[in-house]
Structure formats: C-alpha cells, structure tokens
Write a protein that holds these residues in place. Structure first.
Motif, PDB file in Angstrom:
ATOM      1  N   THR A   1       0.879  -1.208   0.005  1.00  0.00           N
ATOM      2  CA  THR A   1      -0.044   0.017  -0.036  1.00  0.00           C
ATOM      3  C   THR A   1       0.947   1.241   0.057  1.00  0.00           C
ATOM      4  O   THR A   1       0.460   2.126  -0.618  1.00  0.00           O
ATOM      5  CB  THR A   1      -0.867  -0.087   1.320  1.00  0.00           C
ATOM      6  OG1 THR A   1      -1.837  -1.048   1.310  1.00  0.00           O
ATOM      7  CG2 THR A   1      -1.894   1.253   1.224  1.00  0.00           C
TER       8      THR A   1
ATOM      9  N   LEU B   1       0.624   4.221  -2.561  1.00  0.00           N
ATOM     10  CA  LEU B   1       0.482   5.517  -1.902  1.00  0.00           C
ATOM     11  C   LEU B   1       1.512   6.515  -2.206  1.00  0.00           C
ATOM     12  O   LEU B   1       1.194   7.758  -2.829  1.00  0.00           O
ATOM     13  CB  LEU B   1       0.156   5.559  -0.221  1.00  0.00           C
ATOM     14  CG  LEU B   1      -0.199   6.924   0.404  1.00  0.00           C
ATOM     15  CD1 LEU B   1      -1.384   7.280  -0.306  1.00  0.00           C
ATOM     16  CD2 LEU B   1      -0.171   6.608   1.852  1.00  0.00           C
TER      17      LEU B   1
ATOM     18  N   ALA C   1       2.616   9.778   3.933  1.00  0.00           N
ATOM     19  CA  ALA C   1       2.287   8.245   3.861  1.00  0.00           C
ATOM     20  C   ALA C   1       2.757   7.720   5.271  1.00  0.00           C
ATOM     21  O   ALA C   1       1.838   6.733   5.822  1.00  0.00           O
ATOM     22  CB  ALA C   1       3.155   7.769   2.657  1.00  0.00           C
TER      23      ALA C   1
END
Length: 138
Positions: free
Chosen positions: A62, A66, A91
């Motif tokens: 992820t 991101l 992030a």
C-alpha cells in the motif's frame, strides 16, 4: 526499449512485500519473545510477529502505491525535494495511524522497540522508492 516483461514492476513490488513480511514479522517476534519461556508471553510474541509481518506486507504494498499517487498528485505544486518530504510525511503518518492501534489492541509489550527500526527503514525505503520513480513525474 526494455526487454523486461510488462509485469516487472508488479513482481518487484511483490518481492519487496514478501521481504517486508518476513523481516518485520521476525523482528516483532524477536522483540517480544520472553526470556523466561512463559508460554503465554511466547504466544503473544508469536501473534505479534504474525500481525506485524502480515500487515507490514500489506502496508508495504500500500505504501508503494500511496507514495506513487501522492508524488504524482503533488508534482505540479511542489519542487521535487519538497514533494518527496511531503509525500513521505503523509504516507508515514497514515501508516502509523494504523500500525500503533493494531499493536495496542494486541497488547504488544514492546511497541516502541517493535516499530522503531521500521520507522527508519521505512523512511529510507520510501526515499529510495521515490528516487526510483521520480523520473516518471519530474
């Protein structure tokens, strides 16, 4: 023209994800395994390793997605250096907003020791990852 297969980027992301799962899961277990052999604490350490490894893999994947999305979104508004700082900060804040409560819910005994190496490694990884993709956007 590149001779790498079209799924090369996906394969790299999956390999990095697996490394994160094994590395962070092993570290969490090591940080929390009891020296006295208490089976209940050993179970908690094992659970911490499974949880840390599992969500580290998910969050690493992820995080890469991101990082790329935020870098792309901010590229028209910030210089590369400011964009990289803003991207990593955003992030990381999102990631630790998930990580800390998971460990609190698990009653992980040594949360700081469990997570601190990952903070430094994750920040360095994020920086290196952004450097590797920056040419797509700058």
């Amino acid at each position: 023209m590149s001779t790498a297969p079209s799924n090369y980027g996906i394969l790299n992301k999956l390999i990095i994800t697996l490394i994160a799962m094994l590395g962070y899961g092993g570290w969490a277990y090591y940080c929390n395994v009891p020296a006295n052999g208490d089976i209940e604490l050993h179970t908690i350490a094992f659970r911490a390793g499974i949880i840390q490894g599992g969500y580290s893999g998910i969050l690493t994947l992820t995080q890469m997605i991101l990082l790329q999305a935020v870098l792309k979104h901010l590229n028209q508004h910030l210089t590369l250096n400011l964009n990289m700082i803003a991207t990593i900060t955003t992030a990381s804040a999102l990631q630790y907003a998930i990580i800390v409560p998971v460990h609190l819910a698990n009653d992980t005994p040594n949360i700081l020791m469990t997570l601190l190496p990952g903070f430094f490694i994750g920040t360095a990884f994020s920086f290196a990852y952004l450097l590797s993709i920056k040419n797509k956007y700058y």
